[in-house]
Structures are given as structure tokens and as C-alpha cells.
Design a protein around this motif. Structure first.
Motif, PDB file in Angstrom:
ATOM      1  N   ASP A  44       0.838  -1.210   0.000  1.00 60.38           N
ATOM      2  CA  ASP A  44       0.000   0.000   0.000  1.00 60.38           C
ATOM      3  C   ASP A  44       0.872   1.259   0.000  1.00 60.38           C
ATOM      4  O   ASP A  44       0.580   2.234  -0.716  1.00 60.38           O
ATOM      5  CB  ASP A  44      -0.915   0.004   1.224  1.00 60.38           C
ATOM      6  CG  ASP A  44      -1.958  -1.116   1.176  1.00 60.38           C
ATOM      7  OD1 ASP A  44      -2.179  -1.665   0.083  1.00 60.38           O
ATOM      8  OD2 ASP A  44      -2.527  -1.431   2.240  1.00 60.38           O
ATOM      9  N   THR A  45       1.943   1.228   0.777  1.00 56.96           N
ATOM     10  CA  THR A  45       2.863   2.369   0.830  1.00 56.96           C
ATOM     11  C   THR A  45       3.522   2.586  -0.526  1.00 56.96           C
ATOM     12  O   THR A  45       3.625   3.722  -1.015  1.00 56.96           O
ATOM     13  CB  THR A  45       3.950   2.148   1.901  1.00 56.96           C
ATOM     14  OG1 THR A  45       3.334   2.028   3.179  1.00 56.96           O
ATOM     15  CG2 THR A  45       4.949   3.296   1.921  1.00 56.96           C
ATOM     16  N   LYS A  65       0.945   4.014  -3.070  1.00 62.17           N
ATOM     17  CA  LYS A  65       0.662   5.438  -2.823  1.00 62.17           C
ATOM     18  C   LYS A  65       1.817   6.321  -3.269  1.00 62.17           C
ATOM     19  O   LYS A  65       1.621   7.494  -3.583  1.00 62.17           O
ATOM     20  CB  LYS A  65       0.385   5.652  -1.338  1.00 62.17           C
ATOM     21  CG  LYS A  65      -0.942   5.086  -0.872  1.00 62.17           C
ATOM     22  CD  LYS A  65      -1.122   5.237   0.630  1.00 62.17           C
ATOM     23  CE  LYS A  65      -2.420   4.595   1.104  1.00 62.17           C
ATOM     24  NZ  LYS A  65      -2.553   4.659   2.581  1.00 62.17           N
TER      25      LYS A  65
END
Length: 214
Positions: A165-166, A169
């Protein structure tokens, strides 16, 4: 001009690295011309399969001559995208992450490692091949600021999705995933999974079946 090979099946694409590897071996032995039949004996694919695979990309052989090994090696490298440099990071600087960082062909084929990341304070601040190991909390900012394209995940599965997810993003383009988990990513992010245990289980199955026959 770049050609679009998106209509070529993944089965064919996944055979290309093997062609590339065997052609490199031939060049190292100073073999500069080879027929599909000779290549078949080396690789294990049928001559017909080899010709069909290569015809998906325009075909490279000449009847009565065969293939120019050096030209074919370069063209397959170009098709695989090995004619450019990819900025990468490794998340998880344990044994596996360090082994990948030290892999000699990593840089050779254009995968430029910019940093490793880990949660272990004993590893943060150390270097692998003169490449810094950073705190994983810096991952998102680092990826954005350095235009990192590929994230290599070597973390435990429990944190792999959070890391993913990091990375997503931070506008990562591709993920090479060694964590034993199927990651959830946006449609525009490419993921290549390497599930080591699954490969080992296949070996176990084949050995078990062979022992039954014997």
C-alpha cells in the motif's frame, strides 16, 4: 519505434528468459549461428515451438542459415526491456533481501538498487554493496523523491500488504513479491510473484510421484 507485444501470450513471454540465458551461453562459447533444431536440443523445446515463439515478435531466422545468435540475444533482451535501467528498492533487508542485493546480475541487466528498507534498528544504517539500509518509515517519501519504479518485497507476509500500500501510494510501477501472500494492488501496478515454497512443493510432488513409479 516501440512495438506493442501485449497480444502475445504470457506462456510465450515466460519462455523468453530461457532463450536469453541459453543464447548468452552460446555467445560465451563463441557460437554465432544456430538452427532451430540445434537450439531445440539445447533448450528442450521443439524446433517448431521455438519458431512459433520467435515469430510472435516478427521472426529472426533465415531459411538455410538459422539464427544469428548475437542479434537474437540482443533482440530478446530488447523485448524483455533489458535495454534500459530500472530504479529499484528492496523492502526487507534480512537474508533474502541481502542475497538479492548481492546478486551479481542485478545491476548487469539494468536493475539499479537505490536503497534497502527494514524495521530492524540493528540493520538500519548499515550498507550492502555501498547501498544504505533505511528505516521502513522512510519508504514512501524515498520512493517518491527518487522516482523508484520497482519495489522488491522480501518481508514477512504479515506486513507485505501494508508495504505494498505504501509503495502504491508512492507511485511505484511494479512489484517483485517474495512474500507468501497474494497482494492487492491497483490495476495499473504490475506484480510478479515468486512463491518459493510453492515451487518447492511442486518438486516434492514430482519426487513423490517418481518414488511411486520406482
Amino acid at each position: 519505434m516501440n512495438r506493442d507485444f501485449t497480444d502475445v501470450s504470457m506462456a510465450v513471454i515466460r519462455r523468453l528468459p530461457k532463450y536469453h540465458r541459453y543464447l548468452k551461453d552460446l555467445l560465451d562459447k563463441e557460437v554465432y549461428r544456430i538452427s532451430s533444431r540445434e537450439l531445440s536440443r539445447l533448450i528442450g523445446f521443439t524446433a517448431s515451438q521455438i519458431r512459433q515463439d520467435l515469430n510472435c515478435f516478427g521472426g529472426f531466422g533465415q531459411q538455410g542459415y538459422g539464427y544469428n545468435v548475437e542479434e537474437l540475444y540482443k533482440e530478446i533482451g530488447n523485448i524483455l526491456g533489458l535495454n534500459r535501467v530500472y530504479s529499484t528498492v528492496i523492502v526487507g533487508a534480512g537474508n533474502l533481501g541481502q542475497a538479492i542485493a548481492n546478486y551479481p546480475s542485478f545491476v548487469k541487466y539494468g536493475f539499479e538498487l537505490h536503497g534497502l528498507f527494514d524495521v530492524n534498528p540493528k540493520l538500519v544504517g548499515m550498507k550492502i554493496r555501498d547501498i544504505n539500509i533505511y528505516d521502513v518509515d522512510e519508504l514512501g517519501t524515498f520512493v517518491k523523491e527518487n522516482d523508484i519504479e520497482i519495489g522488491i518485497i522480501c518481508s514477512p507476509k504479515e506486513v507485505a500488504q501494508d508495504i505494498t500500500d505504501t509503495l502504491c501510494k508512492a507511485n511505484i510501477k511494479g512489484i517483485w513479491n517474495f512474500a507468501p501472500i497474494d497482494l492487492k494492488v491497483p490495476k495499473d501496478i504490475i506484480v510478479e510473484n515468486v512463491h518459493v515454497s510453492e515451487s518447492l512443493f511442486i518438486l516434492s510432488f514430482l519426487l513423490n510421484e517418481k518414488s511411486k513409479r520406482d
